[in-house]
Design a protein around this motif. Structure first.
Motif, PDB file in Angstrom:
ATOM      1  N   ASN A 890      42.525  62.751  25.606  1.00 15.14           N
ATOM      2  CA  ASN A 890      42.931  61.359  25.729  1.00 15.14           C
ATOM      3  C   ASN A 890      43.453  60.825  24.397  1.00 15.14           C
ATOM      4  O   ASN A 890      42.937  61.161  23.330  1.00 15.14           O
ATOM      5  N   ALA A 891      44.501  59.979  24.488  1.00 18.54           N
ATOM      6  CA  ALA A 891      45.110  59.360  23.301  1.00 18.54           C
ATOM      7  C   ALA A 891      45.149  57.845  23.499  1.00 18.54           C
ATOM      8  O   ALA A 891      45.258  57.360  24.636  1.00 18.54           O
ATOM      9  N   THR A 892      45.023  57.074  22.409  1.00 18.65           N
ATOM     10  CA  THR A 892      45.068  55.612  22.465  1.00 18.65           C
ATOM     11  C   THR A 892      46.063  55.081  21.466  1.00 18.65           C
ATOM     12  O   THR A 892      46.231  55.637  20.379  1.00 18.65           O
ATOM     13  N   LEU A 893      46.745  53.989  21.868  1.00 23.14           N
ATOM     14  CA  LEU A 893      47.652  53.236  20.994  1.00 23.14           C
ATOM     15  C   LEU A 893      47.071  51.836  20.850  1.00 23.14           C
ATOM     16  O   LEU A 893      46.700  51.195  21.843  1.00 23.14           O
ATOM     17  N   ASN A 894      46.986  51.308  19.602  1.00 24.78           N
ATOM     18  CA  ASN A 894      46.330  50.030  19.341  1.00 24.78           C
ATOM     19  C   ASN A 894      47.241  49.137  18.519  1.00 24.78           C
ATOM     20  O   ASN A 894      47.979  49.611  17.630  1.00 24.78           O
ATOM     21  N   CYS A 895      47.175  47.825  18.804  1.00 23.72           N
ATOM     22  CA  CYS A 895      47.833  46.808  17.990  1.00 23.72           C
ATOM     23  C   CYS A 895      47.085  45.500  18.221  1.00 23.72           C
ATOM     24  O   CYS A 895      46.235  45.403  19.115  1.00 23.72           O
ATOM     25  N   ILE A 914      55.299  50.050  32.545  1.00 22.87           N
ATOM     26  CA  ILE A 914      54.204  50.883  33.061  1.00 22.87           C
ATOM     27  C   ILE A 914      53.383  50.034  34.035  1.00 22.87           C
ATOM     28  O   ILE A 914      52.767  49.037  33.632  1.00 22.87           O
ATOM     29  N   MET A 915      53.390  50.392  35.329  1.00 20.15           N
ATOM     30  CA  MET A 915      52.668  49.618  36.350  1.00 20.15           C
ATOM     31  C   MET A 915      52.007  50.567  37.335  1.00 20.15           C
ATOM     32  O   MET A 915      52.618  51.548  37.772  1.00 20.15           O
ATOM     33  N   TYR A 920      47.383  55.766  32.940  1.00 23.86           N
ATOM     34  CA  TYR A 920      47.322  54.824  31.837  1.00 23.86           C
ATOM     35  C   TYR A 920      46.251  53.763  32.118  1.00 23.86           C
ATOM     36  O   TYR A 920      46.085  53.307  33.252  1.00 23.86           O
ATOM     37  N   ARG A 921      45.495  53.387  31.084  1.00 17.11           N
ATOM     38  CA  ARG A 921      44.547  52.268  31.157  1.00 17.11           C
ATOM     39  C   ARG A 921      44.872  51.301  30.034  1.00 17.11           C
ATOM     40  O   ARG A 921      45.099  51.711  28.887  1.00 17.11           O
ATOM     41  N   GLU A 932      45.420  53.371  26.747  1.00 22.01           N
ATOM     42  CA  GLU A 932      44.804  54.695  26.788  1.00 22.01           C
ATOM     43  C   GLU A 932      45.610  55.600  27.714  1.00 22.01           C
ATOM     44  O   GLU A 932      45.885  55.250  28.854  1.00 22.01           O
ATOM     45  N   ILE A 933      46.011  56.771  27.187  1.00 17.76           N
ATOM     46  CA  ILE A 933      46.771  57.761  27.957  1.00 17.76           C
ATOM     47  C   ILE A 933      45.826  58.918  28.267  1.00 17.76           C
ATOM     48  O   ILE A 933      45.358  59.602  27.363  1.00 17.76           O
ATOM     49  N   ARG A 934      45.534  59.107  29.544  1.00 21.65           N
ATOM     50  CA  ARG A 934      44.548  60.112  29.944  1.00 21.65           C
ATOM     51  C   ARG A 934      45.182  61.494  29.960  1.00 21.65           C
ATOM     52  O   ARG A 934      46.165  61.723  30.658  1.00 21.65           O
ATOM     53  N   LYS A 935      44.599  62.409  29.183  1.00 22.84           N
ATOM     54  CA  LYS A 935      45.002  63.818  29.127  1.00 22.84           C
ATOM     55  C   LYS A 935      46.520  63.956  29.130  1.00 22.84           C
ATOM     56  O   LYS A 935      47.115  64.419  30.096  1.00 22.84           O
ATOM     57  N   PRO A 936      47.192  63.537  28.055  1.00 25.11           N
ATOM     58  CA  PRO A 936      48.668  63.562  28.042  1.00 25.11           C
ATOM     59  C   PRO A 936      49.199  64.986  28.033  1.00 25.11           C
ATOM     60  O   PRO A 936      48.537  65.931  27.616  1.00 25.11           O
TER      61      PRO A 936
END
Length: 964
Positions: A890-895, A914-915, A920-921, A932-936
């Motif tokens: 899992n990978a996360t992008l934050n701002c 993204i809908m 994606y969470r 959050e990108i699950r198991k990219p």
């Protein structure tokens, strides 16, 4: 009468865009084109537009869509323009609006351009009515019009229609023959009019690739077919906006005559077959052989030029014999002939080896098949010397229609030799010699010899086999096994060309055996006898990092690290050897060996080396005692195991046997260079390393006085000193002086230790003043600050009735404070706690007197402040950062973003929203936005964008994500 004509141009919305369909100038009921377009499939729009004379279909659809919008009520217009008007080309139209206020100035516009009065545009006023006349309407007047009254606007659409195109002269039925030119003509009422042609109801296009050509000459329209075909028979029709006409075309075949018939042929095998015929009509046809259709190919050529048809096979084959026939297309007639192929006998030996040699493995069955040809089929004879080969026995001949076969069951080496095959028929004879060679696998080699053994390898050799089986030896396969095992393991998967091999990756201390297989083109021999058993075993590599640990006047202590490679034989211990300078040198030893060992040029064969430890030591440190003071020694160390001693590891320089004085040096840790703070009851354990030899002396003092060792534990070693306090007390605070002495050399260091505790309560708390709902308090700092600075105060209040305490101010830094918003009529006590780094004081100081909040008296009027406007457009306070992710994790992008009202957050990938994607969470908490990108996977890489939107604006940040 003028007004009557003007009113005739007005239309209501329900009658918009009505057309009259004209068919051969007969009137039909009115058709609402708008309803047709609204209910029709989009694929039928163009057909409807042509049928009802709509020239700008796209523009009309856009305008009708705009007209359908709801008309808002207007204050300036009592009556507005109709949604649309329609007029015939050359006619006159009348626009009229009625104003609520006749004094308002009106302006008329066409497609945004103001209309000025002229002979074409006439303006008229009648009370509150304002009228615009447009005379002699043309297609340029087909536009959008609107009128403005102040800020109000009223608009409409004007549609100008062309008169329908009529068919003045219709099509006529026509009959013709195949291949003739056909023209179908009609005339219409207008020059260069838009006319459509149809064949059996399907529209014909004027495509250059089409076999139908449409010709227009003024009012005359013609459909041309250059060479009519049978399938051109159909009903053809022409359609205009005002009518249509249709006619039937009939295409028939001409009677067929045979001018030149096919002739029977006899052809020699390999020569050309050429069949030719001529008929009276230029039509296509098909060729047949024995009733089967023949298609053109690289071998079969079919030609058609005019009325002549030819069939050509440049190189004939036996299969080409048969009955041929040509059948013209569309005619029930055929032209036949026969072709006969002849050929002398022939042997086909292309598949045999050099000199027609055939090799067979002994014991195998040989089945040699020789292809033969000849017409008629030839007779076959096999012989070996003077003896004929019969069709029975172990060696026999078998005959087939297109081949002959020599069979040898269980071939033997005596079967080697030449065999002759002979073919005969009435057309000729053919013969050939075929050599038969019987081969076998080689004999096994002799048992191999193991000549050298290493740690996990050995070197083995062997002799080639005495008999190679009639085929050269290609190489060898080698196998090995443990002596106690029965399982052999192949060591090479590519043939070994030599008679020597080096097996590797064996286990030390285990007995092995090896054997060899010889290989030729036939196969692999039986295995050789196993070699004598052998055991791989090797000494360790030399010890590493040999260095001097310490030196005294009579001893030298050496230390080293274990060998890099020990092996399966293990490590039993070490041997330490030394010799005195002058006895272990050799001036004649090679420099290359010295550089290889990384040592000075020692004499490796000298017998002056003295063993320092008669018994092996398993330690990596050893002290050589009993050395004369001032002498120089050379030292080396060997590792020992069951295979023997390793190569020695030498110390690079001679060692002087004399104690060296090392000045004292205290290496105070960085955290002890500042005040070292601990709380009461905590453990103090400080380790201070130092240097100094020999016999460094360490002493401690606290505030200039010796340390009480019953209270504070001190432990000294040769490399460091430790000060230990199990439970620290405030009395342990102070400056600790450390001193290290080596003979007359001294080094000092000071450590400041501070033991802190919670402070005592503040001194007297006094109520200075009471007014309104407020009380002013003051106090003095505590006498006991807990050996740490006071960081603040905590103030509590209690109602006299309940005496329940509530905190009103925390972490307050001053010694006076004002307590606000007290309840009128209540009586309060107050108390204050002191605070330092350890926490609040255990007790608090309370006011001796209470403060009564009186009910009457002057009422304090609070000032009125305007509410602060916290509105703000979105702003990203922390942007997205380019990053990478590992596939499957899992990978996360934050701002982070701020804004008021709270902005709406959306995420995009490569500018696509993204809908509803379960991979994606999205989270948003206190302005922190997370995706959050699950198991990219690598597909999830790209540019990601975070967008924040509120009513004041929007903001975006993006970043690139790479999935590895």
């Amino acid at each position: 009468s003028g007004e009557g004509q003007e009113d005739a141009g007005e239309l209501d919305f329900s009658g918009l865009l009505k057309r009259r369909e004209v068919k051969q100038q007969e009137e039909e009921p009115e058709v609402d084109v708008w309803d047709l377009l609204k209910n029709a499939n989009p694929s039928e729009y163009e057909k409807i537009a042509f049928q009802y004379g709509i020239t700008d279909l796209r523009g009309m659809l856009k305008r009708l869509k705009r007209m359908r919008r709801e008309v808002k009520k207007s204050a300036a217009f009592a009556k507005g323009l109709d949604p649309a008007y329609q007029v015939d080309k050359g006619g006159k139209v009348r626009f009229m609006v009625e104003l609520a206020d006749p004094t308002v100035e009106l302006k008329w516009y066409k497609n945004g351009q103001e209309i000025r009065p002229s002979a074409k545009y006439i303006f008229e006023h009648k009370g509150n009515q304002r009228i615009l006349f447009i005379n002699n309407c043309t297609m340029t007047d087909d536009a959008r019009y609107y009128v403005t009254a102040g800020d109000e606007k009223c608009s409409t659409e004007l549609f100008v229609r062309d008169p329908p195109i009529l068919v003045t002269k219709g099509l006529e039925d026509t009959s013709t023959y195949v291949g003739e030119r056909v023209e179908l003509s009609c005339e219409v009422s207008e020059d260069d009019a838009n006319v459509k042609w149809f064949r059996n109801g399907v529209e014909l296009s004027n495509d250059p690739k089409s076999r139908y050509r449409i010709k227009v000459e003024g009012k005359k329209h013609t459909l041309v077919i250059e060479e009519a075909a049978k399938n051109d028979t159909a009903t053809y029709s022409v359609m205009t906006t005002g009518g249509q006409s249709e006619a039937k075309l009939s295409v028939d075949l001409r009677p067929l005559k045979i001018s030149l018939a096919l002739e029977d042929q006899t052809v020699r095998l390999g020569q050309e077959i050429h069949l030719k015929c001529e008929i009276s009509e230029n039509v296509e046809g098909k060729w047949y052989k024995n009733g089967q259709l023949i298609e053109a190919s690289d071998r079969v050529k079919l030609y058609h030029k005019g009325r002549i048809h030819r069939f050509v096979i440049p190189v004939s084959a036996v299969d080409d014999e048969g009955e041929y026939m040509f059948v013209p297309d569309a005619y029930n007639i055929n032209i036949p002939c026969k072709v006969h192929i002849v050929d002398p006998p022939k042997l086909h030996l292309d598949g045999l080896g050099e000199n027609n040699t055939v090799t067979v493995v002994a014991g195998n069955k040989l089945r040699l098949e020789i292809p033969i040809t000849g017409e008629p089929p030839p007779k076959v004879f096999w012989s070996r010397g003077d003896k004929m080969v019969t069709d029975s026995g172990r060696i026999r001949a078998e005959s087939y229609p297109d081949s002959s076969c020599l069979v040898i069951d269980a071939a033997e080496r005596d079967d080697s030799g030449p065999f002759r095959i002979t073919l005969k028929n009435e057309a000729g004879e053919d013969t050939a010699l075929i050599n038969i060679k019987v081969v076998d696998v080689p004999d096994p080699p002799q048992a191999p010899n193991v000549t050298e053994v290493g740690e996990d390898w050995c070197i083995m050799t062997w002799e080639p086999p005495a008999n190679d089986g009639g085929s050269p030896i290609l190489g060898y396969f080698i196998e090995r096994k443990k002596k106690q095992s029965s399982r052999w393991m192949r060591l090479n998967f590519e043939l070994c060309k030599e008679t020597t091999f080096e097996p590797k990756k064996m286990i030390e201390g285990v007995a092995y055996e090896v054997r060899v297989f010889a290989v030729n083109a036939i196969g692999m021999s039986k295995p050789s006898m196993p070699s004598k058993s052998f055991v791989p075993l090797a000494v360790t590599s030399p010890p590493t990092l040999l260095a001097v640990d310490s030196v005294t006047d009579t001893s030298v202590t050496m230390k080293w690290r274990p060998p890099d490679q020990i092996g399966a034989a293990g490590l039993d211990g070490y041997v330490v050897e030394y010799c005195f300078e002058g006895n272990g040198f050799s001036q004649g030893i090679s420099t290359d060996l010295s550089e290889e060992l990384g040592e000075p040029p020692f004499n490796l064969e000298a017998d002056e080396w003295i063993v320092a430890n008669p018994e092996l030591t398993d330690k990596t440190k050893f002290t050589i005692n009993g050395l004369p003071t001032g002498s120089k020694i050379l030292v080396r160390v060997k590792a020992v195991n069951a295979a023997g001693e390793s190569e020695p590891k030498y110390h690079p320089q001679p060692i002087l046997v004399k104690e060296v004085i090392e000045p004292p040096k205290i290496r105070l840790p960085r955290h002890l260079k500042q005040t070292y703070t601990r709380r009461v009851g905590e453990t103090v354990n400080l380790v201070i390393p130092f240097q100094g030899k020999p016999r460094a002396k360490v002493s401690w003092e606290k505030n200039g006085s010796p340390i009480d060792k019953n209270d504070i534990n001190i432990r000294n070693t040769e490399q460091d000193t430790i000060i230990f306090i199990r439970k620290a007390e405030r009395g342990h605070s102070g400056e600790y002086d450390m001193k290290v002495e080596v003979e007359n050399l001294v080094d000092k260091a000071t450590i400041d230790i501070q033991i802190v505790d919670r402070p005592g309560p503040p001194e007297v708390v006094t109520i200075e003043d009471v007014w309104g709902e407020n009380v002013n308090l003051s106090w003095k700092p505590p006498k006991d600050d807990g050996n740490a600075a006071i960081t603040g105060y905590t103030i509590q209040k209690a109602d006299k009735k309940s005496m329940e305490w509530f905190t009103v101010i925390e972490h307050y830094h001053r010694t006076s404070a004002t307590i606000n918003e007290l309840v009128i009529g209540n009586e309060y006590y107050f108390r204050v706690f002191a605070e330092n780094m350890c926490g609040l004081s255990e007790d608090a100081t309370m006011t001796k007197e209470s403060a009564l909040i009186a009910k009457d008296g002057k009422v304090y009027k609070y000032p009125v402040y305007d509410d602060f406007d916290f509105s703000e457009r979105p702003l990203f306070t922390q942007p997205l950062v380019n990053t990478f992710a590992v596939a499957g994790y899992n990978a996360t992008l934050n701002c982070s973003v701020r804004g008021n009202p709270k902005p709406k957050i959306t995420w995009m990938k490569n500018k696509v929203l993204i809908m509803n994607d379960p991979r994606y969470r999205m989270f948003s908490n206190q302005g922190v936005c997370t995706l959050e990108i699950r198991k990219p996977s690598p597909y999830d890489g790209g540019t990601y964008t975070c967008r924040a939107v509120n009513k004041l604006g929007e903001a975006e940040v993006d970043c690139k994500l790479e999935v590895r």
